[in-house]
Structures are given as C-alpha cells and as structure tokens.
Design a protein around this motif. Sequence first.
Motif, PDB file in Angstrom:
ATOM      1  N   GLY A  30      31.688  44.019   6.991  1.00 38.90           N
ATOM      2  CA  GLY A  30      32.543  42.904   7.648  1.00 38.90           C
ATOM      3  C   GLY A  30      33.935  43.294   7.310  1.00 38.90           C
ATOM      4  O   GLY A  30      34.836  42.345   7.574  1.00 38.90           O
ATOM      5  N   GLU A  31      34.341  44.570   6.887  1.00 38.88           N
ATOM      6  CA  GLU A  31      35.718  44.929   6.408  1.00 38.88           C
ATOM      7  C   GLU A  31      35.338  46.368   6.201  1.00 38.88           C
ATOM      8  O   GLU A  31      34.618  46.870   6.177  1.00 38.88           O
ATOM      9  CB  GLU A  31      35.911  44.229   5.163  1.00 38.88           C
ATOM     10  CG  GLU A  31      35.326  44.408   4.045  1.00 38.88           C
ATOM     11  CD  GLU A  31      35.604  43.510   2.750  1.00 38.88           C
ATOM     12  OE1 GLU A  31      36.906  43.227   2.494  1.00 38.88           O
ATOM     13  OE2 GLU A  31      34.869  43.305   2.010  1.00 38.88           O
ATOM     14  N   THR A  32      36.698  47.044   5.799  1.00 38.14           N
ATOM     15  CA  THR A  32      36.633  48.453   5.413  1.00 38.14           C
ATOM     16  C   THR A  32      36.425  48.468   4.031  1.00 38.14           C
ATOM     17  O   THR A  32      36.936  47.703   3.404  1.00 38.14           O
ATOM     18  CB  THR A  32      38.136  48.913   5.589  1.00 38.14           C
ATOM     19  OG1 THR A  32      38.336  48.863   6.964  1.00 38.14           O
ATOM     20  CG2 THR A  32      38.153  50.574   5.391  1.00 38.14           C
ATOM     21  N   LEU A  33      35.200  49.034   3.706  1.00 35.28           N
ATOM     22  CA  LEU A  33      34.610  49.169   2.213  1.00 35.28           C
ATOM     23  C   LEU A  33      35.623  50.029   1.497  1.00 35.28           C
ATOM     24  O   LEU A  33      36.071  51.083   1.923  1.00 35.28           O
ATOM     25  CB  LEU A  33      33.325  49.318   2.230  1.00 35.28           C
ATOM     26  CG  LEU A  33      32.678  48.529   2.948  1.00 35.28           C
ATOM     27  CD1 LEU A  33      30.931  49.054   3.170  1.00 35.28           C
ATOM     28  CD2 LEU A  33      32.231  47.302   2.382  1.00 35.28           C
ATOM     29  N   PRO A  34      35.761  49.973   0.156  1.00 30.78           N
ATOM     30  CA  PRO A  34      36.860  50.621  -0.508  1.00 30.78           C
ATOM     31  C   PRO A  34      36.191  51.911  -0.935  1.00 30.78           C
ATOM     32  O   PRO A  34      37.204  52.776  -1.369  1.00 30.78           O
ATOM     33  CB  PRO A  34      36.955  49.589  -1.788  1.00 30.78           C
ATOM     34  CG  PRO A  34      35.731  48.861  -1.808  1.00 30.78           C
ATOM     35  CD  PRO A  34      35.266  48.430  -0.556  1.00 30.78           C
ATOM     36  N   PHE A  35      35.057  52.392  -1.165  1.00 26.23           N
ATOM     37  CA  PHE A  35      34.937  53.495  -1.569  1.00 26.23           C
ATOM     38  C   PHE A  35      33.394  54.054  -0.897  1.00 26.23           C
ATOM     39  O   PHE A  35      32.541  53.179  -0.114  1.00 26.23           O
ATOM     40  CB  PHE A  35      34.497  53.913  -3.016  1.00 26.23           C
ATOM     41  CG  PHE A  35      33.677  52.977  -3.622  1.00 26.23           C
ATOM     42  CD1 PHE A  35      32.429  53.412  -3.575  1.00 26.23           C
ATOM     43  CD2 PHE A  35      33.926  51.678  -3.962  1.00 26.23           C
ATOM     44  CE1 PHE A  35      31.454  52.475  -4.346  1.00 26.23           C
ATOM     45  CE2 PHE A  35      33.126  50.725  -4.688  1.00 26.23           C
ATOM     46  CZ  PHE A  35      31.750  51.277  -4.739  1.00 26.23           C
TER      47      PHE A  35
END
Length: 110
Positions: A105-110
């Motif tokens: 649902g979003e760009t995941l941080p890692f």
Amino acid sequence: MEDCIFCKIIAGQIPAKKKYEDHEIVVFEDIEPKAKIHLLCVPKEHFAYLSDMDGVRSALIGRTLQKVAKLAPVFGLKDGYRVIINQGDNAGQTVKHLHIHLLGGETLPF
Ligand code: AMP
Ligand code: ZN
C-alpha cells in the motif's frame, strides 16, 4: 487449539476485519499494522511453524500464495507487496499458528 488467538478468529469467537475467506484460509487485517496495508493470510488448519510443514501442508501454503497473488489487486496491492513468514523466537514470531504477512500500500522502507 483452545488458546490460539487465530483459531478463535477463524471460529468467529473474537472479531477481526476479514477481507477474504474460503474453506481453507482466512485473510484479515493485522491489529498493529506495520505498513499502510498489512494483512495476515492464515490457513484454517492449526499448525505453529513453517517447519511443521509436510507434503499436504506445503500444497496448502502453495495454494495460499497463489490466492495472495490473485487477490493482491483486490486488497489494494496492485503496485507490489511483501510476503513474510516469521519462524520462531529469533524472527519474533508471537502467534504460534502459521500465518503469512502481506504488506504494502506504499513504498516499503527496506
Ligand atoms: P508474528 O509476530 O509473525 O507471530 O505476527 C503476529 C501478528 O499478529 C502481529 O503482527 C500482530 O500484530 C498480529 N495480531 C495479534 N493479535 C491479533 C488480532 N487479534 N487480530 C489481528 N492481528 C493480530
Ligand atoms: Zn490456531
């Protein structure tokens, strides 16, 4: 399993925000989401660990992943997602009923 929180959700004994259900799996929202969309894909059969997998269960997990891939756009995950299974203490597994985390649902941080 009497003391298993996911078995209780599957049995309808405690509430969950269910997004999908069929005869062998249920998908519901994680109560403490680690991403904008965080779902748990849970086989209805109680077994604790990925390492409890046998041939029958591996086919069940395979079908579950196939359903995840098919349903991802319906869940709002058409732009990509991450699939995670935590196994045991070092991975921080808190619920001892096998489940697949589905995050996106979003760009995941890692
Ligand atoms: P794990 O750490 O891999 O065992 O993941 C267990 C997940 O279950 C965590 O992300 C919790 O936030 C989630 N969880 C625990 N209880 C509930 C509940 N009643 N409804 C939905 N998710 C839950
Ligand atoms: Zn269970």
